[in-house]
Enzyme design. Structure first.
Site, PDB file in Angstrom:
ATOM      1  N   ARG A   1      -1.033  -6.895   6.619  1.00  0.00           N
ATOM      2  CA  ARG A   1      -1.630  -6.137   7.713  1.00  0.00           C
ATOM      3  C   ARG A   1      -0.512  -5.656   8.633  1.00  0.00           C
ATOM      4  NH1 ARG A   1      -5.409  -5.992   4.927  1.00  0.00           N
ATOM      5  NH2 ARG A   1      -7.594  -6.493   5.347  1.00  0.00           N
TER       6      ARG A   1
ATOM      7  N   GLU B   1      -3.839   2.690  11.490  1.00  0.00           N
ATOM      8  CA  GLU B   1      -4.144   3.385  10.237  1.00  0.00           C
ATOM      9  C   GLU B   1      -5.292   4.353  10.463  1.00  0.00           C
ATOM     10  OE1 GLU B   1      -4.755   0.394   7.218  1.00  0.00           O
ATOM     11  OE2 GLU B   1      -2.774  -0.441   7.533  1.00  0.00           O
TER      12      GLU B   1
ATOM     13  N   HIS C   1      -2.435   2.136   2.449  1.00  0.00           N
ATOM     14  CA  HIS C   1      -3.275   0.933   2.303  1.00  0.00           C
ATOM     15  C   HIS C   1      -4.111   0.966   1.022  1.00  0.00           C
ATOM     16  CE1 HIS C   1      -5.267  -2.429   4.893  1.00  0.00           C
ATOM     17  NE2 HIS C   1      -5.256  -2.755   3.616  1.00  0.00           N
TER      18      HIS C   1
HETATM   19  C1  GLV Z   1      -7.090  -5.035   1.836  1.00  0.00           C
HETATM   20  O1  GLV Z   1      -6.219  -4.909   2.643  1.00  0.00           O
HETATM   21  C2  GLV Z   1      -7.919  -6.192   1.767  1.00  0.00           C
HETATM   22  O2  GLV Z   1      -7.890  -7.022   2.677  1.00  0.00           O
HETATM   23  O3  GLV Z   1      -8.653  -6.312   0.767  1.00  0.00           O
END
Ligand code: GLV
Ligand code: GLV
Length: 320
Positions: A238, A267, A286
């Site tokens: 993150r 994001e 991401h």
């Molecule tokens: C993606 O970042 C997730 O947490 O699945």
């Protein structure tokens, strides 16, 4: 009246079909933008279940008036977008999507590491921009991956899956985690290290920890200074675990060699963000769990979890 289920992002019809047979299902239909907050709040007020994205804040504001809500199935393994305490108070079950995405996420994390080390994006751009005029001895020379040391910060299932890949490249594996991981130590030969020790010894520092109050802002100027100047920083966890200003500075001044980032503090990241102007940074929007197979498996798991809770059964993957 059938219970109402709201899905916050457009999913393929076949994924949501099983819910439609028993429930009234509505989905945010636009593909280009996420559901506006006011619409999400309004839908939440009558929903028995929500199928949410990691970009949806499931907080007190949302839960306060969600009086019919029994389950939130979050399409992600991470659930830092959810206020667990507020959900508990309200008696709402929270589910995530672990396990089904482990290998896919580890594949991409390792790809990001390889890409940063071997300058793959730069090399691709070099050809497509017509710069390739001749072969030369140190053309786009990168860093070796094999036989180097990887330091994994956050040794959950995904961390272990990355460690397995690293072993295939004959890497030394260090890890730092809240608790020791006997399985990773015995089966994968991973070695526990304090964060400082890991930072000092690793050629690749890979962050796979969840975002919690303990990991928020864990990587500051000091942590980048503790890394080798030849080291790469990879974040597939993150964004807010990292102080991006400190990271930008470390990359600019040569405090570290490069970075591979799948996640950002904000994001989508602003295209004018200083990080994006650096050649030694590889970025992805991401997408670590984004293979077609795995994203479908995640959707199916969300659907199963919703069905289970609404039927009064135990969901497969409840966040405790
Ligand atoms: C993606 O970042 C997730 O947490 O699945
Ligand atoms: C590289 O392609 C080589 O032949 O050394």
């Amino acid at each position: 009246m059938k219970p109402f289920i709201y899905i916050t992002r457009k999913l393929p019809q076949d994924a949501v079909e099983p819910l439609k047979q028993e429930y009234q299902v509505e989905m945010w239909e636009r593909e280009d933008v996420p559901v506006p907050r006011d619409i999400l709040l309004q839908k939440s007020q009558k929903a028995s279940a929500l199928l949410t994205m990691l970009s949806d804040k499931v907080n007190e504001e949302l839960l306060e008036h969600a009086d019919a809500l029994r389950v939130v199935a979050n399409l992600a393994v991470g659930y830092d977008n959810v206020d667990l305490e507020a959900a508990k108070q309200k008696g709402v079950v929270i589910c995530n999507t672990p396990d089904v995405l482990t290998d896919t996420t580890a594949d991409l994390t390792f790809a990001l590491l390889m890409t940063a080390a071997r300058r793959i994006v730069e090399a691709d751009r070099y050809i497509k921009e017509g710069q390739w005029k001749s072969w030369s001895p140190l053309l786009l020379a990168g860093a070796d991956v094999h036989h180097k040391t990887i330091g994994i910060v956050g040794m959950g299932n995904i961390g272990e899956a990355v460690a397995r890949r690293a072993k295939g490249f004959d890497m030394e594996v260090l890890y730092h985690n809240r608790s020791r991981k006997p399985h990773a130590e015995e089966v994968l030969g991973a070695e526990y290290a304090s964060l400082d020790e890991l930072l000092g010894k690793s050629d690749f520092v890979v962050v796979l920890a969840p975002l919690t109050p303990e990991t928020h802002g864990l990587f500051q100027k000091e942590q980048f200074q503790a890394m080798k100047k030849s080291a790469f920083f990879i974040n597939a966890a993150r964004g807010p675990i990292v102080d991006e200003e400190a990271l930008t500075e470390a990359l600019k001044t040569g405090e570290i060699a490069g970075a591979g980032l799948d996640v950002f503090v904000t994001e989508p990241i602003d295209p004018d963000h200083p990080l994006l102007s650096l050649d030694n940074v590889v970025t992805l929007p991401h997408i670590a769990s984004s293979s077609t197979e795995t994203r479908h498996a995640m959707m199916n798991l969300c659907v199963e979890n919703i069905q289970a809770v609404l039927k009064g059964d135990k969901p497969k993957t409840r966040v405790e």
